[in-house]
Write an enzyme that holds these catalytic residues in place. Structure first.
Site, short mmCIF file in Angstrom:
data_model
loop_
_atom_site.label_atom_id
_atom_site.label_comp_id
_atom_site.label_asym_id
_atom_site.label_seq_id
_atom_site.Cartn_x
_atom_site.Cartn_y
_atom_site.Cartn_z
N LYS A 35 0.83 -1.21 0.00
CA LYS A 35 0.00 0.00 0.00
C LYS A 35 0.86 1.26 0.00
O LYS A 35 0.65 2.16 -0.80
CB LYS A 35 -0.91 0.01 1.24
CG LYS A 35 -1.59 1.35 1.48
CD LYS A 35 -2.48 1.35 2.71
CE LYS A 35 -1.78 1.57 4.02
NZ LYS A 35 -1.51 2.98 4.37
N ASN A 36 1.84 1.31 0.92
CA ASN A 36 2.58 2.56 1.09
C ASN A 36 3.64 2.79 0.02
O ASN A 36 4.30 3.83 0.01
CB ASN A 36 3.19 2.62 2.50
CG ASN A 36 2.12 2.85 3.55
OD1 ASN A 36 0.99 3.17 3.22
ND2 ASN A 36 2.48 2.66 4.81
N CYS A 59 -5.78 13.49 13.11
CA CYS A 59 -5.68 12.09 12.72
C CYS A 59 -5.72 11.22 13.97
O CYS A 59 -5.31 11.65 15.06
CB CYS A 59 -4.35 11.90 11.99
SG CYS A 59 -3.86 10.21 11.75
N ARG A 98 0.58 14.64 13.14
CA ARG A 98 1.02 14.47 11.77
C ARG A 98 1.00 15.74 10.91
O ARG A 98 0.27 15.81 9.90
CB ARG A 98 0.22 13.35 11.11
CG ARG A 98 0.29 12.08 11.92
CD ARG A 98 -0.42 10.95 11.30
NE ARG A 98 0.28 10.38 10.18
CZ ARG A 98 -0.20 9.43 9.42
NH1 ARG A 98 -1.39 8.96 9.64
NH2 ARG A 98 0.51 8.93 8.44
N ASP A 151 4.28 0.64 12.10
CA ASP A 151 3.14 -0.06 11.51
C ASP A 151 3.04 -1.53 11.94
O ASP A 151 2.07 -2.20 11.59
CB ASP A 151 3.20 0.03 9.97
CG ASP A 151 2.90 1.43 9.47
OD1 ASP A 151 2.39 2.26 10.26
OD2 ASP A 151 3.19 1.71 8.30
N ARG A 193 -8.80 -0.52 4.53
CA ARG A 193 -7.96 0.50 3.91
C ARG A 193 -6.60 -0.06 3.53
O ARG A 193 -5.97 0.43 2.59
CB ARG A 193 -7.73 1.66 4.87
CG ARG A 193 -9.00 2.30 5.33
CD ARG A 193 -8.68 3.45 6.19
NE ARG A 193 -7.79 4.34 5.43
CZ ARG A 193 -7.44 5.53 5.81
NH1 ARG A 193 -7.90 5.99 6.96
NH2 ARG A 193 -6.63 6.25 5.09
N1 EPU Z 1 6.23 14.76 10.84
C1 EPU Z 1 6.28 16.12 11.10
N2 EPU Z 1 6.27 16.99 10.04
C2 EPU Z 1 6.20 16.58 8.76
C3 EPU Z 1 6.15 15.19 8.49
C4 EPU Z 1 6.16 14.31 9.56
O1 EPU Z 1 6.33 16.53 12.26
O2 EPU Z 1 6.19 17.42 7.86
C5 EPU Z 1 6.27 13.81 11.95
C6 EPU Z 1 4.99 13.01 12.08
O3 EPU Z 1 4.00 13.70 12.80
C7 EPU Z 1 5.46 11.76 12.76
C8 EPU Z 1 6.87 11.55 12.18
O4 EPU Z 1 7.24 12.83 11.67
O5 EPU Z 1 5.55 11.96 14.14
C9 EPU Z 1 6.99 10.53 11.07
O6 EPU Z 1 5.93 10.69 10.15
P1 EPU Z 1 6.05 10.34 8.61
O7 EPU Z 1 5.96 11.61 7.84
O8 EPU Z 1 7.21 9.46 8.37
O9 EPU Z 1 4.70 9.52 8.39
P2 EPU Z 1 3.86 9.52 7.05
O10 EPU Z 1 4.76 9.72 5.91
O11 EPU Z 1 2.70 10.44 7.21
C10 EPU Z 1 4.05 6.99 6.50
C11 EPU Z 1 3.12 5.84 6.30
C12 EPU Z 1 2.51 5.45 7.64
C13 EPU Z 1 3.64 5.06 8.57
C14 EPU Z 1 4.63 6.23 8.69
C15 EPU Z 1 5.84 5.90 9.54
C16 EPU Z 1 2.35 6.19 4.04
C17 EPU Z 1 1.24 6.55 3.12
N3 EPU Z 1 2.08 6.24 5.35
O12 EPU Z 1 3.28 8.06 7.04
O13 EPU Z 1 1.69 4.32 7.39
O14 EPU Z 1 3.14 4.74 9.84
O15 EPU Z 1 5.10 6.61 7.39
O16 EPU Z 1 6.52 4.80 9.02
O17 EPU Z 1 3.43 5.85 3.61
C18 EPU Z 1 -0.11 2.83 7.79
O18 EPU Z 1 0.16 2.28 6.71
O19 EPU Z 1 -0.92 2.34 8.62
C19 EPU Z 1 0.53 4.11 8.12
C20 EPU Z 1 0.06 4.94 9.06
#
Ligand code: EPU
Length: 443
Positions: free
Chosen positions: A27-28, A121, A126, A309, A401
């Site tokens: 998915k990701n 969320c 996030r 995850d 999802r």
């Molecule tokens: N963060 C910030 N600012 C930003 C971006 C992130 O503060 O601009 C913080 C977030 O709040 C969090 C941390 O950095 O505390 C890491 O977040 P990240 O951006 O890595 O998460 P994401 O990209 O939104 C993806 C996956 C998630 C997975 C996370 C961590 C996708 C579509 N989603 O989310 O997947 O948990 O990386 O590995 O790739 C899931 O599949 O169930 C899922 C939630």
């Protein structure tokens, strides 16, 4: 208005799992790669795309922007040559946070984008500040207007970007934007997740010039344009890990096919520590478990460390393990929503800040529980598989999802799992909810 049925899963616990499972595409990885199709006025052909709600939402968003999308089972062809909108609306973004991944591609190709800010969320705050900071460093003008990120730029310029924390979709957005920028972009502190590497491979197949994907320093040499291409989405390491955790908790002997064990080290190490016997081929993983699991300590952190995850699934296994396991969540501040539900099944879990201490109990007892987010649902399903008697997991739309036909695949392994249609008043109490009411699902 879309209608999401409040389907439930009814699980009769206590049976070991035996057989084979074919792992789905990730998915990701699929979500960012689908968004990457917006970078070209040509067709991107993908295989291994899982059939999930989040994929359908992304395809819906691409269609709304003017892309022509054809789907056939696990193949998707996106032709974004006639995109005529650069706006990702609130209704879509609030149900799926990954929609923010259209920001980089739209801005890079069209010089403008309007993407709704996702808002709150279920698992944490996030924010997307790092996505915006990186795009600004590449020359974009960004304003927040009426809840939307409004970004404008001429041609983006290469830049050196150091992100404040490791962010997966942040790295992906910046990497996509940089493919069409003028000059070289260096992303320091980049996410090393295999899904980032898979996106880079898809972009390279489209003519992008990227070095260092899979390391914390990604270098993108911008090119004037990309072309169409083909890509097969990598196997889902989280889905695979979820099945393995289920077998480690319930006992049995299962072979995963079409897996990518090379991306699953942290999960496999912890399962071995729990007492599982694991044999890997290039794309297979066999897990045998003939004892009660031993509790394991896990601490979530960016790849290659233990994935957030996988946290809920390991917590579920720890609930029935021998001994005490300490689960520490360092990525999201609110990712213990499953604890209260696990306690309804008789689990002994104490949460203190970002740490959960799980004392294994010999048995859980089936009850009605509620899914709160995707991976929490997976943890509850695992708990249901080991609990005595009947467990009903409500709000299974969270599970849908990210997991393709979870119940039929568990049935094939000998589990007694049944989906109860939330529309059927006799069995599911006729509950239903409008998609617009499911903001807490946003990811
Ligand atoms: N963060 C910030 N600012 C930003 C971006 C992130 O503060 O601009 C913080 C977030 O709040 C969090 C941390 O950095 O505390 C890491 O977040 P990240 O951006 O890595 O998460 P994401 O990209 O939104 C993806 C996956 C998630 C997975 C996370 C961590 C996708 C579509 N989603 O989310 O997947 O948990 O990386 O590995 O790739 C899931 O599949 O169930 C899922 C939630």
């Amino acid at each position: 208005m879309p209608f999401i049925h409040m389907d439930k899963l009814k699980i009769e616990g206590g049976r070991p799992l035996r057989g084979e499972v074919e792992v789905s595409g990730a998915k990701n990885a699929a979500l960012p790669i689908l968004c990457a199709s917006l970078l070209v006025a040509d067709a991107l052909e993908l295989s291994g795309v899982p059939q999930l709600h989040d994929v359908a939402t992304t395809v819906g968003l691409l269609g709304r922007l003017g892309a022509v999308v054809e789907r056939d089972a696990h193949s998707v062809r996106v032709d974004a040559s006639r995109v005529d909108s650069v706006e990702a609306p609130y209704e879509l973004v609030k149900t799926m946070r990954a929609s923010i991944l259209v920001l980089g591609p739209l801005l890079a190709r069209f010089g403008e984008a309007r993407v709704s800010l996702p808002g709150g969320c279920a698992i944490g705050q996030r924010p997307v500040d790092q996505h915006l900071k990186g795009l600004q460093a590449m020359g974009a003008q960004i304003a927040i207007e009426h809840g939307y990120v409004v970004a404008r730029a001429g041609r983006l310029r290469g830049a050196r970007i150091v992100t404040d924390m490791v962010t997966v979709t942040g790295t992906e957005n910046l990497m996509m934007a940089a493919t069409l920028a003028d000059g070289e972009t260096v992303i320091e502190n980049a996410a090393r997740e295999p899904e980032v590497t898979d996106l880079a491979a898809a972009l390279v197949a489209m003519g992008a010039c990227i070095d260092g994907a899979g390391t914390d320093r990604i270098v993108v040499h911008g090119v004037p344009r990309l072309h169409g291409g083909r890509h097969r989405v990598m196997p889902d390491r989280i889905e695979a890990g979820t099945f393995l955790c289920a077998v480690a908790a319930a006992g049995g002997d299962v072979l995963l096919r079409g897996a990518a064990p090379a991306t699953m080290d942290a999960t496999l190490d912890k399962l071995r520590e729990a007492g599982a016997r694991i044999d890997c081929g290039d794309d297979t993983v066999r897990l045998r478990m003939s004892r009660r699991p031993r509790a394991v300590d896990v601490r979530t952190a960016p790849y290659p460390a233990f994935a957030t995850d996988m946290q809920a699934q390991f917590m579920a296994m720890n609930c029935v393990a021998e001994g005490t396991g300490v689960v520490t969540e360092t990525i999201f501040e609110n990712r213990f929503m499953h604890v209260l539900e696990l306690q309804r099944l008789g689990a002994d879990v104490v949460v203190e800040g970002n740490t959960a201490v799980v004392r294994g109990v010999p048995r859980l007892s089936g009850a009605r529980v509620m899914a709160t987010d995707l991976r929490a649902s997976a943890g509850l399903v695992i708990a249901g598989l080991v609990a005595d008697g009947e467990t009903t997991v409500d709000r299974i739309y969270h599970l849908d999802r990210g997991y393709e036909r979870m119940e039929t695949r568990l049935q094939a392994l000998g589990a007694r799992v049944e989906r109860i249609d939330g529309r059927d008043p006799a069995r599911g109490q006729g509950e239903g909810v409008l998609a617009v009411e499911t903001e807490e699902a946003a990811r």
